[in-house]
Each structure stands twice: as structure tokens, then as C-alpha cells.
Design an enzyme around this catalytic site. Structure first.
Site, short mmCIF file in Angstrom:
data_model
loop_
_atom_site.label_atom_id
_atom_site.label_comp_id
_atom_site.label_asym_id
_atom_site.label_seq_id
_atom_site.Cartn_x
_atom_site.Cartn_y
_atom_site.Cartn_z
N GLY A 154 -53.28 -18.93 -46.95
CA GLY A 154 -52.10 -19.56 -46.38
C GLY A 154 -52.36 -20.98 -45.92
N ASP A 183 -56.85 -13.03 -35.22
CA ASP A 183 -56.54 -12.61 -36.60
C ASP A 183 -57.72 -11.85 -37.20
OD1 ASP A 183 -54.97 -12.27 -38.82
OD2 ASP A 183 -55.37 -14.25 -39.66
#
Length: 710
Positions: free
Chosen positions: A399, A514
Site C-alpha cells: 500500500g 500493524d
């Protein structure tokens, strides 16, 4: 001092070189306007030659008055087109709940096209009492917001706003090409009795502020304006001439061509002092000449070659004979080289500032006592290291950007991350990752070697980790080199030790935010390396939590954080618990059942333990190689980590110590379940990851959200 005759001669030469033009926006012979809207190339109306490709084709509906243009590829009405890379369209109101006569469209999908929602101008907005609205991409929550309403108090235009009371907004991620939106309710009190109608939509923030005094009036609208970004894909600039004023470039003359090599896209713009359409061969014309004697501006039109000729002729008027002409040529050439060098230096400085160089220097200097000096690489060094970013050197994409394998001048093999075009949010994540990685010194955390800020997008240089991600080894197991029970236990211990260091031993506590198996890399000796600190945060020593916009990966996301937006150190513990379960079961965090419903691995794991069927869920290699006592202990530890009550989860230090003890004892201690610490009830087993779909597609249907779901 120049005489009047010489000055008049110069003006005559300028007028001779000048050429007026009628400003044109479309290709010759093509319709340039539909109703009140101008349609500039690369958009176009008519035959195929009037637009760049089918995505840019515009149809003009002449049955309305005035006529209305529509983007044929996405069937959206065009409100206006800007050559700076944005287009304003009428976008449908996406979702509705209990709104009479309003349909719902959960998905918008523009993959393969040049359009994405503008991160600068467009906002995802939800209206209604106790509304829980969010949108996902590839089963990952990428944004959302929630509203609250006071009981027995109606939302009126007087107290209506979009800061959470009956209306909420959130910024969309950059480059959003496709998403699935979800709308539900979370209040235990019947919110439908207060305000039954709820709806969500993408909207142009400037239009929303200027034209919607009461957000509840949008429920009567079928469409609202939204701003899209557009780029030219599958095209490149001519790199051999620095992307400027080239006949072989996609852009026209007197233009600057900006490229994104990762997406093979470009955008054109006129050079300073020029105006027009940069996508047409001679669309950018005009410049300004200032005369100091008359103190006035004279507008002329020329390209670079005409500019050099102008300088040459001007010098020739002043010079006498052949010597004067020669000096004029040398003067023009020297001026050209100086301007080119200054422009290159200015461009690098502009990139350095735009990529957060000043802010990064400020952050690093404020932590000078704790942060190692970070090397600033030059663009030439990294171009050579990656063979000019050859596609054969790509080892990963995500991303945030593309990762290349490279070799530095000293022979070191490195991983070079080339970030995507930077928005303000991405810039903060980039600076955040550099500052955090500079401060961390741990053998199980990937090491940052330096960065480069003088290019169009920032570059990060890491140590090269050769054996891929833990996820690849768990879910795509290699029979030639399988991941054994001993390796799984060691990797879990190493990752837990790294997280314990971040939470407790670093000079300033750090929350990773994350943790997942794809962010755990394996080096040449298959030792774990925790990576990707783009969303990590520093935490004050006396601070217990962070209140942030919810973001994370579906299946690893702490349900308590999802509900409260408060991220604690126990949220990292929950994500690590899911990684432990992956190591035990070899299964992904989100499972598809026989009835095509989507369930979380965490729920299956807990139910399997309660029904004494854990062996049915375990990986065959784990059962074959691991001792039952060790497997049971780690299973109970994982269960404690994913407790729905964050306060009942262990700290990462406790987890690391427990795993180290299990490794050393290898079965000397049999796990004992603490009923108080791992108490679960039916409500706790159902979270945002456990919502099932009753439709035929693979997207989660959250229109049936209730208080127990959250």
C-alpha cells in the site's frame, strides 16, 4: 547604455517572434463543450481520435436543457474538468438504511481506469443517529467513522454539524480505486426510533460546507458532487531530455511531465509563464517579457529554441561585428547552462522540502541524543543500485510503495522502498517510519540504513531480508524447506521479544499498530525481523493509550480498539495472538466456511478449545513434531492474548518470558487455564471480524449490525 534605435530594434524582434493564438482546449475538429461544461483533451466528445482512450470518452446528453456531459466509462455526470488532474462529478449516495425509496450501492470499482477519489477534496460522510460507517479494500478496513446522538433530542439545523453529532466525516486514502462500503448501527438503545434513516456518501468537502447547512437534507438527494483525481496511464515521458519540452514526450511543447514509474502514469503541466492545454502538441504558449525602462510587461509566445534565438539576436544588436556575434553565442550558451544547472538544483531542493526534509531534520534533531545518524543517499547512488529501478529488481509491492533489491557501491545488498506519490497523510507516515526506525536497535527489527529525499518520491534503504515473509512460509509451505515446530516456536519468541522491547525497553515506548504475518520477515538464518513501521506511534511514558482513526488489517484488528478508537499496548498483544494462532493452525485470520460465510480464525480457535476439538484445527506438522504439553501451553497463551477484555490480556513482556520458558523447558510445565483471565461469553466471541454474509458475493454485509456485533 542602449540607444533608442537599439531598444526599438529589440522590440521589433520580439514582435516578429511573437505569434498570437486562440486558446483551444480540445483537439482540432472535436467538440470542446457540452452545455455549460468545457471538455479539454485528453477528455473528448465524438470519434476515438478526440480522446486519449475509452476511459476519457465523454457523451453529451442533448435531451436536457442545458445539455449534460457524462463520463461514459463510469456513467457519472461531469460538472467540470481541471487540467491539474481533477474532475468533479455527480456521485450517487452510496448507502442507506431505513430510508424510504433510497437504494444502496455498496461497491464502487474503477480498477484499471485512470480515476480515484481525491484525497484532498473528497470526504467519506455518514449521517444519522448511532451510525457506524466504514469502507474496506481487499478485506482490510481502510477508513470509517461513527456518529452519536443524545436520547430524546432531535438533530436540527441549528445544532447540526459534521463532527460526530448526527454526522461524521473521514478523509479517503490516496489512490482509492475501489472499495466496499458498510453502514450499520452500534447503539444498544434503539437508534432507529430516534432517527431511523441513515446514509453514507462520498462528497466534495468544499461543496458540502458551502451548500449543505443541514446534513440531513442530503437524504432527499440522489447524487452529490465528488472530486476524482485522474492520470494518464501506460505512458511515459522521454527521460533522455529531463522530461522537458520534448517532441517524443506524451506532453506538448513548453510543458513539464511528471511521472510515477510504479503505476506507469503521468500528468502534464505548462511551464511557468505559459498557459493552455499541456496535453496538446502546441497547447502551452505565452511568456512574459519585462522592460525595465518602460516598467511594463510585453506578452510574447515562443518555445525554448526561439528563446535562445531571442537572446542571440538581442546580444547581436549590441555587439559590433563578428566578435560581437561570437560573444553573443557564447553568452547565450553560458546562460542556458547556468539556468539548467540552477533549475536542477532548485528541483532537488523542492523535492527535499516537499518530501518532508525540513520536518524530518527537525524530528531527528529533537531526538539527537537517542537517534543514530541516518545516511542521506543521492538519487544517482540508488539509481545505479537498482539498475534504474529495473522491473526485474522488484521484490515486493504494498500500500505504501514498491520495494527493489539493490547493491550499493560497497557491495552491500539492500532493499530500497520507493514510496507512492505523497499526500499529507503518507508524508507523516514516511517521516514517522524514519524517526522510529532510527531510534530502534534490536536484532529482530529490520534496520533502516538511510533515505533519499531529492527525488520526486522519497526512498527508504533497509537491510535486505532474503527469505520473504512469515505469511508466505505458513500459508504457502515449501516442502523442500518446511517451517518446523521448532522454527515456529523460535520465531514466535523472537517477535514477542521485539515487541516487548518496543513497549518496555525503548527510550520512548512505541506501539507498532500493524502486527501481522506479512510484516514479519525471515533473514538468511530464518530469524524473525519485524518490519513496516509506517503507522507506528511514539507514546509518552505516562500515557496509557492513543486515540486515533481506526486503521488496520481485517482479522488482526483488536475489536476493543475498533469500538473505542483507543489503541493500547494490549492492541498489539491481540494482533500477536492472531499470529500465534496462525503458527499453530497454518490458517489465515479470515476463514470461508462451507456455507460461504466469512468467520474469524479467532472465534473458531476459541470454540475449538472450549469444545476440546483443538486438534481438528491444528496444522498437521505441529501435531506431528510438537509435544502436546508445549502445544497446549502456547494455545492457552494465544487465547489469553485475544481476550476481548484488553485488561485481561498479558503484556508483551509476559508473553515473551512465557514463550522463552516454554522453549527452554520443552514440556516441563503443563498449561493451567486461569478461569478469571480467559473468561469468555457468547457476546465476546462475536466481533467486527465475525459478521457473516448472506449474499452471494464475497463482501461482508454489515447492514444487520447490532450492539452485540461491536
Amino acid at each position: 547604455m542602449m540607444s533608442t534605435a537599439q531598444w526599438l530594434l529589440q522590440i521589433s524582434l520580439l514582435l516578429w517572434l511573437s505569434k498570437g493564438f486562440a486558446a483551444t482546449q480540445g483537439k482540432p475538429g472535436c467538440q470542446e463543450r457540452c452545455g455549460d461544461v468545457d471538455i479539454p483533451y485528453p477528455f473528448g466528445i465524438g470519434s476515438a481520435g478526440c480522446y486519449f482512450d475509452e476511459w476519457f470518452e465523454v457523451t453529451c446528453n442533448n435531451s436536457t436543457h442545458p445539455p449534460k456531459p457524462f463520463l461514459k466509462g463510469v456513467n457519472l455526470e461531469v460538472l467540470n474538468v481541471s487540467l491539474d488532474g481533477t474532475i468533479r462529478v455527480n456521485n450517487p449516495v452510496l448507502l442507506s438504511r431505513n430510508c424510504s425509496g433510497k437504494p444502496s450501492n455498496h461497491t464502487q470499482w474503477w480498477e484499471g481506469g485512470p480515476f480515484s477519489f481525491s484525497n484532498t477534496y473528497t470526504r467519506f460522510t455518514a449521517v444519522g443517529c448511532s451510525a457506524l460507517a466504514y469502507f474496506m479494500q481487499n478485506d482490510t478496513v481502510i477508513g470509517g467513522c461513527a456518529t452519536i446522538c443524545q436520547m430524546n433530542v432531535a438533530i436540527t439545523a441549528k445544532n447540526a454539524s459534521c463532527y460526530g453529532l448526527g454526522c461524521c466525516q473521514t478523509q479517503v486514502p490516496p489512490g482509492l480505486l475501489s472499495f466496499t462500503a458498510n453502514l450499520g448501527t452500534y447503539s444498544e438503545v434503539s437508534a432507529d426510533e430516534q432517527e431511523p434513516c441513515k446514509y453514507a456518501f462520498m462528497v466534495d468537502q468544499e461543496w458540502f460546507i458551502s451548500n449543505v447547512p443541514d446534513p440531513h437534507t442530503v437524504k432527499d438527494m440522489e447524487y452529490v458532487p465528488a472530486v476524482l483525481d485522474w492520470r494518464i496511464y501506460n505512458a511515459t515521458c522521454d527521460a533522455s531530455t529531463s522530461n522537458l519540452n520534448t517532441s517524443t514526450s506524451f506532453c506538448g511543447e513548453n510543458t513539464f511531465c511528471s511521472t510515477d514509474t510504479q503505476t506507469s502514469s503521468l500528468i502534464c503541466s505548462c511551464l511557468p509563464g505559459h498557459e493552455g492545454n499541456p496535453y496538446l502538441p502546441q497547447g502551452c504558449q505565452g511568456n512574459i517579457f519585462y522592460n525595465h525602462k518602460t516598467k511594463c510587461f510585453l506578452k510574447i509566445y515562443f518555445n525554448y529554441f526561439q528563446l535562445l534565438l531571442l537572446v542571440f539576436l538581442s546580444c547581436a544588436v549590441i555587439a559590433i561585428g563578428v566578435l560581437g556575434t561570437l560573444l553573443s553565442v557564447l553568452c547565450a550558451w553560458w546562460l542556458y547552462k547556468v539556468l539548467k544547472r540552477r533549475k536542477k538544483i532548485k528541483y532537488k531542493k523542492k523535492c527535499f522540502n516537499r518530501n518532508g526534509g525540513l520536518l524530518l531534520e527537525q524530528q531527528l534533531s529533537s531526538r539527537e541524543g537517542n537517534v543514530d545518524k541516518t545516511k542521506l543517499f543521492t538519487s544517482k547512488e540508488l539509481e545505479k543500485a537498482t539498475d534504474r529501478y529495473n522491473e526485474n529488481r522488484v521484490i515486493g509491492q504494498g500500500g505504501q510503495g514498491t520495494v527493489y533489491k539493490g547493491m550499493l557501491m560497497d557491495g552491500r545488498i539492500v532493499a530500497i522502498k520507493k514510496l507512492k506519490i505523497m499526500s499529507d497523510t503518507k508524508l507523516q507516515q514516511f517521516i514517522n517510519e524514519v524517526v522510529i526506525l532510527c531510534q530502534i536497535n534490536h536484532r529482530n527489527v529490520v534496520k533502516l540504513l538511510g533515505c533519499c529525499l531529492e527525488t520526486e518520491v522519497p526512498l527508504l534503504v533497509y537491510e535486505f531480508i532474503p527469505n520473504g515473509t512469515l505469511s508466505e512460509h505458513i500459508h504457502g509451505q515449501n516442502e523442500e524447506f518446511p517451517i518446523t515446530w521448532e522454527m515456529r516456536l523460535r520465531i514466535a519468541t523472537e517477535v514477542a521479544g521485539a515487541l516487548s522491547y518496543l513497549h518496555s525497553a525503548a527510550s520512548v515506548p512505541i506501539y507498532h499498530r500493524d502486527i501481522k504475518s506479512t510484516n514479519i520477515l525471515l533473514d538468511d538464518k530464518y530469524r524473525a525481523k519485524v518490519a513496516d513501521f509506517g503507522t507506528s506511534k511514539f507514546v509518552a511514558i505516562d500515557q496509557t493509550h492513543l486515540t486515533t482513526q481506526v486503521q488496520g488489517t481485517f482479522g488482526y484488528l483488536d475489536p476493543e480498539y475498533f469500538q473505542s478508537s483507543q489503541f493500547t499496548e494490549k492492541s498489539d498483544v491481540y494482533s500477536f495472538g492472531i499470529v500465534l494462532i496462525e503458527l499453530l493452525t497454518g490458517k489465515k485470520p479470515i476463514l470461508s466456511t462451507r456455507s460461504e460465510e466469512w468467520k474469524s480464525l479467532a472465534s473458531y480457535f476459541i470454540l475449538s478449545m472450549e469444545r476440546d476439538r483443538l486438534s481438528n484445527l491444528l496444522d498437521a506438522r505441529v501435531i506431528k513434531e510438537g509435544r502436546k504439553e508445549d502445544i497446549d501451553e502456547i494455545a492457552f497463551l494465544a487465547r489469553r492474548c485475544i481476550n476481548m477484555n484488553g485488561k485481561k490480556r498479558p503484556t508483551m513482556m509476559e508473553v515473551a518470558m512465557e514463550l522463552e520458558r516454554i522453549r527452554k523447558s520443552q514440556g516441563d510445565f503443563r498449561a493451567q487455564e486461569n478461569s478469571e483471565e480467559i473468561e469468555y461469553n457468547t457476546t465476546e466471541l462475536i466481533g467486527p471480524c465475525d459478521v457473516t454474509s448472506t449474499s452471494t458475493d464475497s463482501y461482508l454485509n454489515t447492514n444487520a449490525f447490532s450492539s452485540s456485533d461491536v
